[in-house]
Design an enzyme around this catalytic site. Structure first.
Site, PDB file in Angstrom:
ATOM      1  CB  SER A   1      35.583  -8.416 -24.216  1.00 62.61           C
ATOM      2  OG  SER A   1      36.796  -8.201 -23.518  1.00 62.61           O
TER       3      SER A   1
ATOM      4  N   GLY B   1      36.880  -0.206 -14.929  1.00 64.62           N
ATOM      5  CA  GLY B   1      36.172   0.952 -15.478  1.00 64.62           C
ATOM      6  C   GLY B   1      36.519   1.255 -16.915  1.00 64.62           C
ATOM      7  N   GLY B   2      37.313   0.363 -17.542  1.00 69.41           N
ATOM      8  CA  GLY B   2      37.631   0.555 -18.959  1.00 69.41           C
ATOM      9  C   GLY B   2      36.382   0.583 -19.834  1.00 69.41           C
TER      10      GLY B   2
ATOM     11  CD  GLU C   1      32.374  -2.887 -14.067  1.00 67.82           C
ATOM     12  OE1 GLU C   1      32.298  -3.288 -15.230  1.00 67.82           O
ATOM     13  OE2 GLU C   1      33.382  -2.331 -13.599  1.00 67.82           O
TER      14      GLU C   1
END
EC number: 5.3.1.6
Length: 221
Positions: free
Chosen positions: A32, A97-98, A105
């Site tokens: 986000s 890693g959420g 990544e």
């Protein structure tokens, strides 16, 4: 008046533009906060040569905004990688890693000369581990790896309904205190069936742009 978490994310997303050099290819993470950076990049008019993305989600967002997206295999290096974190300590080590994109990544981060982490101040911690540690695993090994974490006094649970962009599963590990992130990352990455552990110590942040009530604070590691 204090800023909302969403407003802090917007601030750091915009602040990250200062690390983007026109004409270069930029590495772009997931989440986000990164969405705010992508929006800021598209609105800024900065003419980048393109971006290498760490997730399908970010790729789709950038393409929709007219930003050219290249595959990681098309580049040999990147000047900068911009991404968020679930936790970051005072040395620039992170838990990520959420959003279940940790392997990609880490691949893009490894191409980059500099990792710029964008986060709000709630993510800055003295010791990593309060946020459940994501570990991407090959499904066949999930139970075995969970037992190894249990032997360390931690609890690993399968993230329900999640399949990564690589077709693997995520274990979320609670009850850890990661006092030596580099050694921990190196150790867990050797366990058979682990694709990637969500500790970013080898690929730690060079800079963190931290959204605070007083504005954006720059931490350099």
């Amino acid at each position: 008046m204090s800023l909302t978490q969403d407003e802090l994310k917007t601030l750091v997303g915009q602040a990250a533009l200062q690390y983007v050099t026109p004409g270069t290819i930029v590495g772009v993470g997931t989440g986000s906060t990164v969405d705010k950076f992508i929006d800021a990049l598209a609105a800024s008019g900065l003419a980048v040569a393109g971006a290498v993305s760490s997730s399908v989600r970010s790729t789709e967002r950038m393409k929709a905004l007219g930003i050219r997206v290249l595959e990681a295999g098309e580049v040999t290096s990147l000047p900068v990688y911009i991404d968020g974190a679930d936790e970051i300590d005072h040395a620039g080590h992170m838990v990520k890693g959420g959003g279940a994109a940790l392997t990609r990544e880490k691949i893009v981060a490894d191409l980059a000369e500099r990792f710029v982490c964008i986060a709000d101040e709630s993510k800055l911690v003295p010791v990593l581990g309060a946020f459940p540690l994501p570990v991407e695993v090959i499904p066949m090994a999930a139970a075995q790896i969970a037992r190894r974490f249990a032997a360390l006094g931690a609890q690993a649970t399968l993230r329900a309904g999640v399949v990564t962009d690589n077709g693997c599963q995520i274990l979320d590990v609670r009850g850890l205190q990661i006092t030596d992130p580099k050694a921990f990352e190196a150790d867990v990455n050797q366990w058979p069936g682990v694709v990637t552990v969500g500790v970013f110590a080898r690929n730690r942040a060079s800079v963190c742009l931290l959204g605070t009530a007083a504005g954006v604070k720059t931490l350099v590691f």
